[in-house]
Every structure is written in structure tokens, then in C-alpha cells.
Write a protein that holds these residues in place. Structure first.
Motif, PDB file in Angstrom:
ATOM      1  N   ASP A 167       0.833  -1.193   0.000  1.00  0.00           N
ATOM      2  CA  ASP A 167       0.000   0.000   0.000  1.00  0.00           C
ATOM      3  C   ASP A 167       0.870   1.246   0.000  1.00  0.00           C
ATOM      4  O   ASP A 167       2.091   1.175   0.106  1.00  0.00           O
ATOM      5  N   SER A 168       0.187   2.381  -0.060  1.00  0.00           N
ATOM      6  CA  SER A 168       0.872   3.661  -0.077  1.00  0.00           C
ATOM      7  C   SER A 168       0.050   4.612   0.786  1.00  0.00           C
ATOM      8  O   SER A 168      -1.178   4.656   0.672  1.00  0.00           O
ATOM      9  N   HIS A 169       0.710   5.326   1.704  1.00  0.00           N
ATOM     10  CA  HIS A 169      -0.016   6.179   2.644  1.00  0.00           C
ATOM     11  C   HIS A 169       0.516   7.600   2.575  1.00  0.00           C
ATOM     12  O   HIS A 169       1.700   7.832   2.783  1.00  0.00           O
ATOM     13  N   ASN A 182       0.254  -7.565  -4.145  1.00  0.00           N
ATOM     14  CA  ASN A 182       0.631  -6.319  -4.792  1.00  0.00           C
ATOM     15  C   ASN A 182       1.207  -6.640  -6.166  1.00  0.00           C
ATOM     16  O   ASN A 182       2.272  -7.246  -6.275  1.00  0.00           O
TER      17      ASN A 182
END
Lengths: 419, 106, 100
Positions: free
Chosen positions: A263-265, B7
């Protein structure tokens, strides 16, 4: 009386057996490098246990800024000045305080080189260099990035920077805390910090959130923290463990973005606690192994890599003891006792060490983890049946009492060291 | 609680090497540990992990008891054509999980 | 003989007012990380009580109560369990002699 005389004569004998430089000066010399909880305790107690020793404390800074309670500074509950201590008390107790850096150690010649050009001879060297950050471990995160995404893992300017960023943040913002895999300084501190920041947000910016991205699946006193978070900050703190994609793999300082494997935050305020290793002096002295930390034996905290050099505090691999101020304090005393005994020709006695780590989830909500340790099969292990965390089902009176005792511990221990 | 995290890039250029990452929640019980009552906890591990691209196997991994809980696997593949990447875990006690992602190759 | 006496006297002066490591049983100095060893009042008062001015038998009795969970505690019950009764007695006797 008879034991006192033996001590005195023993000291003389030890001095006679030591190298020429020491004999000329008359007293055995101990140099302590690093004036934090471990080093300053050790210097102070060396003078207490063996007043005839010549003890020099080498520390770069005139003022020490303590980490315990610095999370309260971040929450705006405490001025940084209450974390700060000078070395006058140590000087008054007879410790020679050298305000300079140690630049090299020669274990064979038993000398320490200082930045001001002085060469100090020693019979015993104690290094308590604390931690350094591994600036190569997290892509995107270097010393420059830390000005944007503070670590605040060494108290001082970084603590205030994180405080200012929280004050400047909009209500409804996202605070991200990135927690490394162990070992790192003070295992429960990232979660205390999440609690303290949540306290500030709940009272000042209630639409905001704290997201903890963790490189592990469980943490110190987890049930107590989970209880505190549901009691005090429901829905304000989200914890993402390793197995849910919590491991931060890179950061982008320009956009305050933290990437994980999945993910990316995008953060409004990002507190990145980087992976750590023993402070630089440990490598200069040759006491750090390939892990980046310092193996020691459990009685005198003498390095297993370099005889005559002792390692204390966060830098040491001290068996079951956590990297915490109270551990360093206990180790400083044990090391000082062992050195005093050895230089007096007595065998050091096996120490019994107690560590106590307090957590404040809110100003009146405290809990603790204590441990009692002793040398066992060559390393420090917990005494079975003792120690442990505060009970999970504890009433508010007891939580408030632990919060007061936390402050009491801080004042007593800093008074004992620096007062 | 997701049981599987994947992912993979949604798009890739033809011939590009892409990285695929997958994590699955699983205890990976070794079969060597005694439980609270002193008896050995039976082995419960994932034995096989495979990935296929439009039905063609592109990656296979045989897992052992020494692999930690919640195994995380990352591997690379060359993006040759648009399609479905299917990931499959199988192991003790009839354990079988399958997930897929779509990668568009331009 | 006279020289030995002089040495002894010098040694006693040297160590006057100090507590040597060898005098303290293992773990004794752990107490002082939280509990003051001075009868001088701390300002503001520390919520953690000082340990001076108490007879050894009282300190040892309290520690045994902590150990048996017979006395309400925060951390002391968990700490007391790390020491045998003999170790507790030795620490209590040492503490009773201290006032810095």
C-alpha cells in the motif's frame, strides 16, 4: 574496618600492577564515554563505590536531553526543559567531565583519543554511546529527510520539530508513525507515542487519525495498549501489523508518502522511526558485532570482543533486558560495582538487576513493565516468576497511581544520576 | 482481516519485468513444538505456492517447516501479454487458497 | 604495626560517608532508582516513599507482604518475587543503614 583496609591495599596492588602511566599517577583510571542514563550512572557510582578512582566522563554535549517522558513533550503536556540535565552534579561528585567527543579508541594501548587532541589513558573503558540510525536501511529516509519526517527518537530538536508539525496540522489530518523491526530503543515507546499524539488530537483536532505502520506482528504490552486505546481513543488509532502490510519499505519526503509492500499512505505528519544500531563509538572501539550491537558478558558488561572495555545501555546486547533508561541505569550501577571490585582485587559479585518501564497512555493513565534479571548460563535472563506487566483489568485509581509513580521514578532516577 | 495481500501492477509495458508480492496469513506450525499440555502440536504448513499467468505456470515454491508464519513471497516476471495472474497456496489438512489479479499489458 | 594502623586509618577516611559496592547485597542499589536514600525532603514531594529511617525488620516485612500479594502494589509485587527471603533480609538490613 578490616574490609576497608583490604580494599585500600587491594587498590594499591592493582595500581602497581597496571601500566607505567597509571603507576605514575597513583590512582586507577576509568574513562566513561557517553553521558546518558548508562554512562552518567556508571561514572557517578564509580566515584561512590571507589572514591580513589580517577573517573573521566567524556560527553559531547553540555546538556543531556532525556528520552523518557519526551512523548509528553510531543503531546504538548510538558516543556522540553524538564527533560534536560547538566553535568555539574557529576563534577561535584568528583567525576572529571570532558565536554568533547571521543574520536578513536586504541584497545591495545588502552587509550581514548578526544576531539580536542587529548589522549586519555585508561585501566577500564566504559562506552555508553546509545544508538545511531541506520540511514541506509530505509530508501528515501536520510538525515535530510528527517527534517521533513522527524524521527524524534533522540530527544531534543527533533522532539520539538514533531511537536510543531502536530500543532500546524489541520484538523482531520493523518499522522503516520512508522515502527521498525526490533531491536530498537525502548520497545513500548512507539505505542506510547501513538497514545500521546492521540491524546493531543482528541483534545485539539478530534477529526484527525493516527496510523501506526509496524514491521512486526506483536509488541510490548500489546493487550494493555489495545485496552487503553479502546478506553481512551476509540477509532482514533489504527495499527497495521507486518502481516497486514505494515512494513514500510520506502518514503518520499517531497510528498510525505510512505510505501509499504502492499500500500501507499500519504501523511499530513509523518514520524519515521528508523532502524537502529549501536552508537558510532561502539564501532570505533571495536565492540560492535555484525548485528551492529555490542555483545557483553552479564556480570560487568565487559565486551566479549574487546577485553577491558565495558558497554552499557541501548548499545549493548544485554540478554533479556530491554533497551530502556532504567535498564541502562541498573547496568551502570552493576558495571561500576564490578569495576570497583575488580580494580580492588575482589571478584565481582553476580548482579541482580531490575528494570521498570512506565508508559503513559494519557496524563492519568499509566502502566508498567518490570523485569528482574540475573546472569544465568552466560547471559542475563529474567528471574522466573518475577516481573511482568501491569494487570489488564486494573481500576482507574491504580492507572492514575502508576502515572504518578512514573513521574516519581523519572525525578528520583535523574536526581540520583545528575543531581 | 484480509487473509491474503497481493501487490501487482495493474498495467505494464510489454517485455517489462514486474515484481509481484503476496502475503498469506498462516501459522506455519512446524510439527516440532510441544504445546501447553506437553504434547507435540501437529504440523500445519503450506507446502506449495504456485503462480500462473493465463494458465501457464511462471513460479513455484516448495515450503518447509522452517519458513516463518504468514509467509511473504516476492518474485519477478516478464509481462508478455495481458491476462490473469493466479496465485495458489496449498498445504497440510487440505489447506488451499486461490487468488487472482489482472495485469493489462500495453 | 604503626604503619598498618595508619593505612587503616587512611582507608577509613577515604571511604567515610560513602557506600561501597561490596557492602551492598545484589539488587540493593536497584531500590534507589525510584526510592530516595536520603531523609532530606524532596521538593516537590515524590509520590514514591523514601527508604530511610525504617528498621530492617519493617522493610523486610513489607517486602514479604508484596511478595505474597498481601499488600496492594503497582510494581513492587512483581519486583519482590525476584528475590528470596534471605536476599530480601540482606537488602533490608543494608537499607536500614543508609542515609545520604
Amino acid at each position: 574496618m578490616s574490609t576497608r583496609r583490604r580494599t585500600f591495599l587491594g587498590l594499591t596492588a592493582a595500581a602497581l600492577a597496571a601500566p607505567a602511566l597509571v603507576r605514575a599517577q597513583g590512582a586507577a583510571k576509568v574513562v566513561v564515554v557517553g553521558g546518558g542514563f548508562g554512562g552518567a550512572t556508571c561514572a557517578r557510582f564509580l566515584k561512590r563505590f571507589a572514591p580513589a578512582l580517577a573517573v573521566t566522563l567524556v560527553e559531547r554535549q553540555k546538556t543531556y536531553t532525556a528520552c523518557p517522558f519526551s512523548n509528553e513533550v510531543i503531546a504538548g503536556l510538558r516543556p522540553l526543559e524538564r527533560q534536560q540535565f547538566g553535568y555539574d552534579g557529576l563534577a561535584r561528585s568528583g567525576v572529571t567531565v570532558a565536554t568533547t567527543a571521543a574520536t578513536a579508541v586504541d584497545p591495545a594501548a588502552r587509550t581514548v583519543m578526544l576531539a580536542d587532541g587529548t589522549r586519555l589513558a585508561y585501566d577500564r573503558l566504559v562506552v555508553a554511546p546509545g544508538i545511531d540510525f541506520d540511514w541506509t536501511a530505509l530508501p528515501g529516509y536520510d538525515e535530510k529527510a528527517a527534517e521533513r519526517l522527524p524521527h524524534a527518537w533522540k530527544a531534543g530538536a527533533q522532539t520539538l520539530l514533531l511537536r510543531r508539525q502536530l500543532e500546524a496540522m489541520r484538523d482531520g489530518g493523518l499522522v503516520v508513525i512508522a515502527v521498525p523491526a526490533p531491536p530498537y530503543r525502548c520497545p513500548p515507546a512507539p505505542y506510547e507515542r501513538a497514545s500521546q499524539i492521540a491524546w493531543y488530537l482528541k483534545n485539539s483536532k478530534p477529526r484527525s487519525k493516527v496510523l501506526v505502520l509496524d514491521a512486526k506482528d506483536s509488541f510490548s504490552q500489546q493487550p494493555l495498549f489495545r485496552r487503553a486505546w479502546s478506553d481512551l481513543y476509540p477509532d482514533l488509532i489504527e495499527w497495521v501489523p507486518l502481516s497486514q502490510g505494515g512494513n514500510v519499505t520506502s518514503v518520499d519526503p517531497a510528498t510525505l508518502t510512505l510505501e509499504t509492500d502492499f500500500d501507499s499512505h500519504k501523511a499530513d505528519v509523518a514520524n519515521v522511526i528508523p532502524p537502529q544500531k549501536a552508537g558510532a563509538l561502539a564501532r570505533l572501539a571495536g565492540v560492535a558485532d555484525r548485528t551492529g550491537w555490542c555483545p557483553v558478558e552479564p556480570t560487568a558488561f565487559e565486551s566479549t570482543l574487546q577485553p577491558g572495555i565495558h558497554v552499557l545501555g541501548d548499545a549493548a546486547l544485554a540478554g533479556a533486558m530491554p533497551k530502556a533508561a532504567s535498564s541502562a541505569n541498573a547496568q551502570g550501577k552493576a558495571c561500576a560495582a564490578a569495576i570497583a571490585d575488580r580494580l580492588a582485587g575482589r571478584p565481582p559479585q553476580a548482579p541482580r538487576l531490575v528494570s521498570g518501564c512506565y508508559t503513559l497512555a494519557a496524563p492519568d493513565y499509566g502502566f508498567s513493565l518490570v523485569g528482574v534479571y540475573r546472569p544465568d548460563k552466560g547471559e542475563l535472563r529474567e528471574v522466573p516468576g518475577a516481573g511482568g506487566a501491569s494487570p489488564l483489568d486494573s481500576d482507574p485509581v491504580l492507572r492514575a497511581q502508576e502515572a504518578r509513580y512514573a513521574e516519581g521514578w523519572f525525578r528520583a532516577t535523574t536526581g540520583e544520576i545528575f543531581g | 482481516m484480509a487473509n491474503v495481500l497481493i501487490n501487482a501492477p495493474k498495467t505494464a509495458r510489454r517485455g517489462e519485468t514486474i515484481e509481484l508480492k503476496a502475503l498469506i496469513l498462516h501459522p506455519m506450525e512446524t510439527g516440532f513444538r510441544p504445546g501447553a499440555n506437553g504434547t507435540i502440536i501437529p504440523r500445519n504448513i503450506i507446502q506449495d505456492f504456485t503462480a500462473s499467468w493465463n494458465g501457464v505456470e511462471i513460479f513455484r515454491m516448495r515450503m518447509s517447516p522452517a519458513i516463518a508464519a504468514n509467509p511473504y513471497v516476492s518474485f519477478c516476471a516478464v509481462a508478455s501479454e495481458s491476462g490473469v495472474v493466479r496465485l495458489r497456496w496449498s498445504g497440510d489438512n487440505g489447506f488451499a487458497v486461490e487468488e487472482s489479479v489482472t495485469v493489462t499489458v500495453t | 604495626m604503626r604503619r598498618r594502623l595508619a593505612a587503616a586509618l587512611a582507608a577509613s577516611l577515604l571511604f567515610a560517608g560513602t557506600a561501597r559496592a561490596a557492602d551492598a547485597p545484589p539488587g540493593a542499589w536497584s531500590c534507589t532508582g525510584c526510592h530516595a536514600l536520603s531523609s532530606a525532603p524532596s521538593v516537590p514531594p515524590n509520590p514514591i516513599p523514601a527508604l530511610t529511617g525504617r528498621p530492617a525488620v519493617e522493610i523486610a516485612g513489607i517486602m514479604r507482604e508484596f511478595k505474597s500479594r498481601g499488600r496492594p502494589a503497582t510494581v513492587m509485587g512483581r519486583i519482590a518475587l525476584g528475590f528470596s527471603d534471605a536476599e530480601i533480609d540482606a537488602i533490608a538490613e543494608w537499607l536500614a543503614r543508609q542515609d545520604h
